[in-house]
Design a protein around this motif. Structure first.
Motif, PDB file in Angstrom:
ATOM      1  N   GLU A   1       0.818  -1.225   0.000  1.00  0.00           N
ATOM      2  CA  GLU A   1       0.000   0.000   0.000  1.00  0.00           C
ATOM      3  C   GLU A   1       0.846   1.266   0.000  1.00  0.00           C
TER       4      GLU A   1
ATOM      5  N   LYS B   1       0.965   4.246  -2.821  1.00  0.00           N
ATOM      6  CA  LYS B   1       0.741   5.664  -2.489  1.00  0.00           C
ATOM      7  C   LYS B   1       1.948   6.514  -2.895  1.00  0.00           C
TER       8      LYS B   1
ATOM      9  N   ARG C   1       3.054   9.831  -6.577  1.00  0.00           N
ATOM     10  CA  ARG C   1       3.514  11.205  -6.345  1.00  0.00           C
ATOM     11  C   ARG C   1       4.513  11.676  -7.401  1.00  0.00           C
TER      12      ARG C   1
ATOM     13  N   VAL D   1      -6.047   1.346  -1.891  1.00  0.00           N
ATOM     14  CA  VAL D   1      -5.766   2.772  -1.664  1.00  0.00           C
ATOM     15  C   VAL D   1      -6.665   3.657  -2.539  1.00  0.00           C
TER      16      VAL D   1
ATOM     17  N   HIS E   1      -7.121   7.586  -3.039  1.00  0.00           N
ATOM     18  CA  HIS E   1      -5.836   7.875  -3.676  1.00  0.00           C
ATOM     19  C   HIS E   1      -5.903   7.552  -5.160  1.00  0.00           C
TER      20      HIS E   1
ATOM     21  N   ASP F   1       0.556   5.415   6.159  1.00  0.00           N
ATOM     22  CA  ASP F   1       1.195   6.645   5.690  1.00  0.00           C
ATOM     23  C   ASP F   1       2.464   6.330   4.903  1.00  0.00           C
ATOM     24  N   GLU F   2       2.594   6.924   3.720  1.00  0.00           N
ATOM     25  CA  GLU F   2       3.753   6.636   2.859  1.00  0.00           C
ATOM     26  C   GLU F   2       4.940   7.564   3.110  1.00  0.00           C
TER      27      GLU F   2
END
Length: 343
Positions: free
Chosen positions: A24, A28, A32, A57, A62, A321-322
């Motif tokens: 996950e 994520k 980006r 996600v 996301h 949290d990535e």
């Protein structure tokens, strides 16, 4: 890429334990723009699992990404929107999230093995690891305490060190996962000198020509000339510092640990050498758990890692949290040896 900029390094991201949050946070992080701006991310893992993680996600709001299953880095496109995955095809569809599994442990081992070989062959520049479960690794028959020892074994490296990196602070450890009494017994000038040398070599390779290194004492006030302790600084640390200074290196110490971390964060030092686990970990963790990155120093390959575990309790929910993975990728890029510019 233009020919005048530093080539984006290829970072092999190992998927870690497939039952944990690794898949996950990878999906994520790879959604980006800022990640693709600095590196060419290549996941070593299982494409099916990444697609499942992507669905999870996406449900949490996301961006949805494609996953391209490939066999070699040469087949990767490195374009945002499609995650390139060296697909080891070990994890079956619908494999449960958040449950200890020998299959996931076997996968975690194989991803590291493949990533190591890719870097050794010059097909990738650095490794960034998502978290594995030590219990699952052991259940699969791989009896290593964790990633660090596994990587040391795979690369035939007899001794490695742990460096923690936070914004404004880098700390390398002379001892880590042993009791305090054992740590003090184990510290000796040869070990201290090797740790300083390993840390320095890593920073030099990363582009800091003359790293400024501050070495912690063991006792309060670094012993204050024998006032505290039983001469540990004189016996165990000072000979190592003097040996490094004799080589012309910018090494200072032993210095009182309570002020050294403050001075390093202020910019006086590029690297702090901590003598034991809590001496080095405490100051880094105070700066923020999501910001810390774990780097294995002394391997023939650059390896960075998230500073958290598999989080089985929240795996498969899309809420992990990535941030730590993105920071670990950033550090992998900073520490990767410069690659000749590709067109």
């Amino acid at each position: 890429m233009s020919h005048n900029s530093k080539a984006r390094p290829i970072v092999a991201i190992t998927m870690g334990d497939a039952s944990g949050i690794g898949p996950e946070i990878i999906m994520k992080a790879l959604a980006r723009d800022d990640v693709y701006a600095i590196c060419r991310p290549l996941v070593v893992g299982d494409a099916t699992r990444l697609r499942e993680a992507g669905a999870v996600v996406a449900k949490a709001g996301h961006p949805a990404l494609e996953v391209a299953a490939i066999e070699t880095p040469a087949q990767a496109g490195y374009r945002r929107g499609t995650v390139d995955c060296i697909d080891l095809k070990l994890i079956p569809e619908g494999h449960p999230w958040g449950k200890l599994s020998p299959l996931s442990g076997e996968g975690a081992f194989r991803y590291i093995e493949r990533a190591t070989r890719l870097v050794e062959a010059g097909e990738a520049d650095a490794i960034c690891t998502a978290p594995l479960s030590k219990e699952a690794l052991h259940a699969a028959g791989h009896k290593y305490p964790g990633h660090t020892e596994l990587l040391a074994h795979l690369t035939g490296t007899p001794e490695v060190s742990m460096m923690l990196v936070a914004p404004k602070l880098r700390v390398i450890h002379v001892t880590t996962h042993i009791g305090l009494m054992d740590a003090i017994r184990r510290i000796e000038p040869g070990l201290v000198e090797r740790v300083i040398a390993r840390g320095r070599a890593t920073l030099v390779k990363a582009g800091i020509a003359e790293p400024r290194i501050g070495v912690c004492g063991i006792n309060p006030h670094a012993g204050e000339n024998g006032l505290f302790g039983q001469g540990e600084e004189e016996e165990k640390i000072i000979p190592a510092v003097q040996a490094c200074q004799a080589k012309g290196w910018k090494v200072d110490g032993p210095l009182p640990a309570d002020t050294l971390f403050f001075r390093a964060a202020r910019g006086d030092f590029d690297l702090v050498v901590a003598m034991y686990h809590d001496q080095g970990h405490g100051p880094v963790k105070v700066m923020g758990l999501e910001a810390g990155v774990n780097v294995t120093i002394g391997l023939p390959v650059v390896r960075t890692s998230v500073d958290h575990g598999t989080a089985f309790d929240i795996a498969g929910k899309g809420i992990a949290d990535e941030g730590s993975l993105v920071e670990a990728l950033r550090q992998a890029v900073d520490l990767a040896p410069e690659r000749a510019e590709a067109a």
